[in-house]
Write a protein that holds these residues in place. Sequence first.
Motif, mmCIF file in Angstrom:
data_model
loop_
_atom_site.group_PDB
_atom_site.id
_atom_site.type_symbol
_atom_site.label_atom_id
_atom_site.label_comp_id
_atom_site.label_asym_id
_atom_site.label_seq_id
_atom_site.Cartn_x
_atom_site.Cartn_y
_atom_site.Cartn_z
ATOM 1 N N ASP A 248 -12.806 -1.479 5.129
ATOM 2 C CA ASP A 248 -11.349 -1.567 5.001
ATOM 3 C C ASP A 248 -10.931 -1.614 3.534
ATOM 4 O O ASP A 248 -9.974 -0.950 3.117
ATOM 5 C CB ASP A 248 -10.831 -2.805 5.731
ATOM 6 C CG ASP A 248 -10.934 -2.674 7.245
ATOM 7 O OD1 ASP A 248 -11.062 -1.532 7.728
ATOM 8 O OD2 ASP A 248 -10.880 -3.701 7.936
ATOM 9 N N ILE A 249 -11.649 -2.430 2.743
ATOM 10 C CA ILE A 249 -11.337 -2.524 1.320
ATOM 11 C C ILE A 249 -11.580 -1.180 0.635
ATOM 12 O O ILE A 249 -10.776 -0.714 -0.181
ATOM 13 C CB ILE A 249 -12.185 -3.623 0.649
ATOM 14 C CG1 ILE A 249 -11.796 -5.006 1.186
ATOM 15 C CG2 ILE A 249 -12.019 -3.589 -0.869
ATOM 16 C CD1 ILE A 249 -12.644 -6.128 0.632
ATOM 17 N N ALA A 250 -12.701 -0.540 0.971
ATOM 18 C CA ALA A 250 -13.038 0.741 0.347
ATOM 19 C C ALA A 250 -11.992 1.804 0.660
ATOM 20 O O ALA A 250 -11.579 2.571 -0.221
ATOM 21 C CB ALA A 250 -14.418 1.191 0.823
ATOM 22 N N ARG A 251 -11.545 1.857 1.906
ATOM 23 C CA ARG A 251 -10.534 2.855 2.276
ATOM 24 C C ARG A 251 -9.202 2.571 1.605
ATOM 25 O O ARG A 251 -8.483 3.497 1.196
ATOM 26 C CB ARG A 251 -10.386 2.888 3.794
ATOM 27 C CG ARG A 251 -11.572 3.566 4.484
ATOM 28 C CD ARG A 251 -11.488 3.459 5.982
ATOM 29 N NE ARG A 251 -12.584 4.188 6.624
ATOM 30 C CZ ARG A 251 -12.929 4.045 7.888
ATOM 31 N NH1 ARG A 251 -12.265 3.198 8.670
ATOM 32 N NH2 ARG A 251 -13.935 4.746 8.397
ATOM 33 N N ALA A 252 -8.851 1.288 1.488
ATOM 34 C CA ALA A 252 -7.613 0.947 0.777
ATOM 35 C C ALA A 252 -7.703 1.353 -0.682
ATOM 36 O O ALA A 252 -6.735 1.854 -1.272
ATOM 37 C CB ALA A 252 -7.345 -0.557 0.906
ATOM 38 N N MET A 257 -6.333 5.190 -5.053
ATOM 39 C CA MET A 257 -6.778 6.156 -6.050
ATOM 40 C C MET A 257 -6.138 7.523 -5.815
ATOM 41 O O MET A 257 -5.857 8.269 -6.756
ATOM 42 C CB MET A 257 -8.294 6.280 -6.018
ATOM 43 C CG MET A 257 -9.016 5.029 -6.493
ATOM 44 S SD MET A 257 -10.801 5.160 -6.212
ATOM 45 C CE MET A 257 -11.313 3.515 -6.720
ATOM 46 N N ALA A 258 -5.936 7.867 -4.545
ATOM 47 C CA ALA A 258 -5.322 9.148 -4.231
ATOM 48 C C ALA A 258 -3.873 9.195 -4.703
ATOM 49 O O ALA A 258 -3.366 10.252 -5.078
ATOM 50 C CB ALA A 258 -5.398 9.414 -2.727
ATOM 51 N N LEU A 290 -17.694 2.689 -3.008
ATOM 52 C CA LEU A 290 -16.586 1.736 -2.989
ATOM 53 C C LEU A 290 -16.941 0.486 -2.193
ATOM 54 O O LEU A 290 -16.541 -0.628 -2.554
ATOM 55 C CB LEU A 290 -15.332 2.397 -2.399
ATOM 56 C CG LEU A 290 -14.693 3.479 -3.277
ATOM 57 C CD1 LEU A 290 -13.610 4.210 -2.502
ATOM 58 C CD2 LEU A 290 -14.119 2.873 -4.547
ATOM 59 N N ARG A 291 -17.700 0.671 -1.118
ATOM 60 C CA ARG A 291 -18.151 -0.501 -0.351
ATOM 61 C C ARG A 291 -19.052 -1.388 -1.206
ATOM 62 O O ARG A 291 -18.940 -2.614 -1.191
ATOM 63 C CB ARG A 291 -18.888 -0.049 0.912
ATOM 64 C CG ARG A 291 -17.994 0.105 2.137
ATOM 65 C CD ARG A 291 -18.818 0.254 3.394
ATOM 66 N NE ARG A 291 -19.503 1.527 3.436
ATOM 67 C CZ ARG A 291 -19.143 2.547 4.224
ATOM 68 N NH1 ARG A 291 -18.095 2.427 5.008
ATOM 69 N NH2 ARG A 291 -19.823 3.678 4.217
ATOM 70 N N ALA A 333 -2.778 -1.754 -7.646
ATOM 71 C CA ALA A 333 -1.870 -0.856 -6.936
ATOM 72 C C ALA A 333 -0.949 -1.625 -6.007
ATOM 73 O O ALA A 333 0.172 -1.201 -5.733
ATOM 74 C CB ALA A 333 -2.673 0.178 -6.151
ATOM 75 N N LYS A 334 -1.432 -2.756 -5.511
ATOM 76 C CA LYS A 334 -0.622 -3.584 -4.621
ATOM 77 C C LYS A 334 0.237 -4.590 -5.393
ATOM 78 O O LYS A 334 0.942 -5.391 -4.792
ATOM 79 C CB LYS A 334 -1.525 -4.338 -3.639
ATOM 80 C CG LYS A 334 -2.229 -3.437 -2.641
ATOM 81 C CD LYS A 334 -3.041 -4.272 -1.680
ATOM 82 C CE LYS A 334 -3.700 -3.396 -0.628
ATOM 83 N NZ LYS A 334 -4.491 -4.203 0.325
ATOM 84 N N GLY A 335 0.117 -4.578 -6.709
ATOM 85 C CA GLY A 335 0.895 -5.506 -7.497
ATOM 86 C C GLY A 335 0.338 -6.906 -7.525
ATOM 87 O O GLY A 335 1.050 -7.867 -7.840
ATOM 88 N N GLU A 336 -0.944 -7.076 -7.218
ATOM 89 C CA GLU A 336 -1.543 -8.399 -7.187
ATOM 90 C C GLU A 336 -1.984 -8.818 -8.579
ATOM 91 O O GLU A 336 -2.283 -7.991 -9.439
ATOM 92 C CB GLU A 336 -2.758 -8.422 -6.249
ATOM 93 C CG GLU A 336 -2.422 -8.117 -4.807
ATOM 94 C CD GLU A 336 -3.658 -8.152 -3.927
ATOM 95 O OE1 GLU A 336 -4.704 -8.595 -4.412
ATOM 96 O OE2 GLU A 336 -3.567 -7.726 -2.762
#
Length: 515
Positions: A248-252, A257-258, A290-291, A333-336
């Motif tokens: 899940d983290i890798a796909r996010a 990145m895309a 990414l994993r 990217a999520k603003g964290e």
Amino acid sequence: MRFAPELTTCGKQNINVARLCFTQHMIQTRDIAQGDRPAAAPSSQARSAGGNSLAALTDALEENVRKQRALEADRLNLISQVVAWSQQERDTSRRELEYRAARAEIAALLRISEQRAEREMSLAYDLSEQYPNTAQALAAGQLDLQHVRVIVEAGYLVGAGDDEETTSRRSHFEAAVLNIALQETPNRLQPAARRIAEHWAATPIEERHLLAAKRRTVTVVSHDDGMADLIAHISAVDANAIREHLTDIARASARAMAKDRKDPSGTAEGKQLPGSEGSEHPAKLSLDQLRADALRDLLLSSPKGRPHQPVTGDDSRNSQAPSAGAPRLQREAKGENVDAASPPKVRAHVEIVIPFSALTADAGASEGVCELRGYGPMSSTEALRLAAASPTWNRVFTDDATGGVIAVDRYRPSEQMRRTLAARDGHCRFPGCRVPTRRCDIDHTVDAARGGSTATDNLAHLCRGHHTLKHHSDWQPTQGPGGVLTWKSPTGRSYTDRPREHLPERRSQVRFTEA
């Protein structure tokens, strides 16, 4: 243009050959221009006439495979006889020497290691002594050698004794697994063989799992080029949940990145940072990479020296991981805040299949085998604990004879059902309890596992305390028309609890319920 590849290839080897290739190509081009077309490829009929049709070739291949399997059966039978010969000596120490001598002879003869020779000897002896019908199927060409390996290895759970009980269980196992092996490939046979073996296992999986869990550990295996394997020997459920969470983290991260092809330092795509020659650009990272990065970040971002707080019970399925564990690009990217240490809740998805008998039988009495999808059989105790902690689950109806899925329904009530029940009940439906519905669970009066439907005439609100009482004591309710519950106490007395809409003073009033 057509001759350029030929010229280039030939030129790499020898300039004279290149000239020959070029000359031949020019001659062929001239002949085509003059109308002399090259001969067409032979038709399928012509190939058939020559005895090389696909049917003829596959028939020959089938016969070849049949003979090869028969030879494999003969080879294993001869190896088994060598093992039996080495065990004739009565003296224990002498018998061990005879066996080691025979093993060395087989290894030298077949030009394999003694470790592999040991495995071949074990396979051959077990097949000959414990699975005669499987050996016959191999000799007849009905099974591949890999089928045999799967059956024998799965059968270790059943036991190797020659007593009557073990022999009977092994016979039942072989009959059941052979029925599948004759129709399926080895990779499809493997999970089925494991399930069948669990059914006839000498030691229940619950006992084996408890012992195996005590051997959990983390090790490092070094490799060349500055790499190593980090191996965690943990429960299959935890391992699959961890991988799912890392995915899940890798796909996010990949999605982030895309959207933004710039690297974390803000340089444009395709440009390298000073001193970063040869490094990977984030947009080129694979899901596996990414994993691996997510796992590294999750572990190394945790503060050093902080004692680990073991998570037990249901809380282990809602374990928390540091927000700093997600790859930096994903978090930015999520603003964290990349330095934040507050851990968000993490929930991974694993799929567990629990047979009806495991839900309804007493502890240890179930004949069904619980299964972790993608892994295989698992402890029914662990499966039931996870199911109890899950907010939703699906009930699958299957055909007893074929195992085919007939229907699927959802355990979780719909939102419309929730609103209807909240308006009807108002509070916990145990006699005298007034815990409001917002703090209650929606319970199946007749358990879904026992065939109860997910409908308003089989659902009612119960607070956590009375929900537990219903499932773990002799208090048992029945639901009549209009949602009227009749509770039977452990002493045999009956107590009736009516919904608020059944009370005279409530019938003409307007009520507002939570949307």
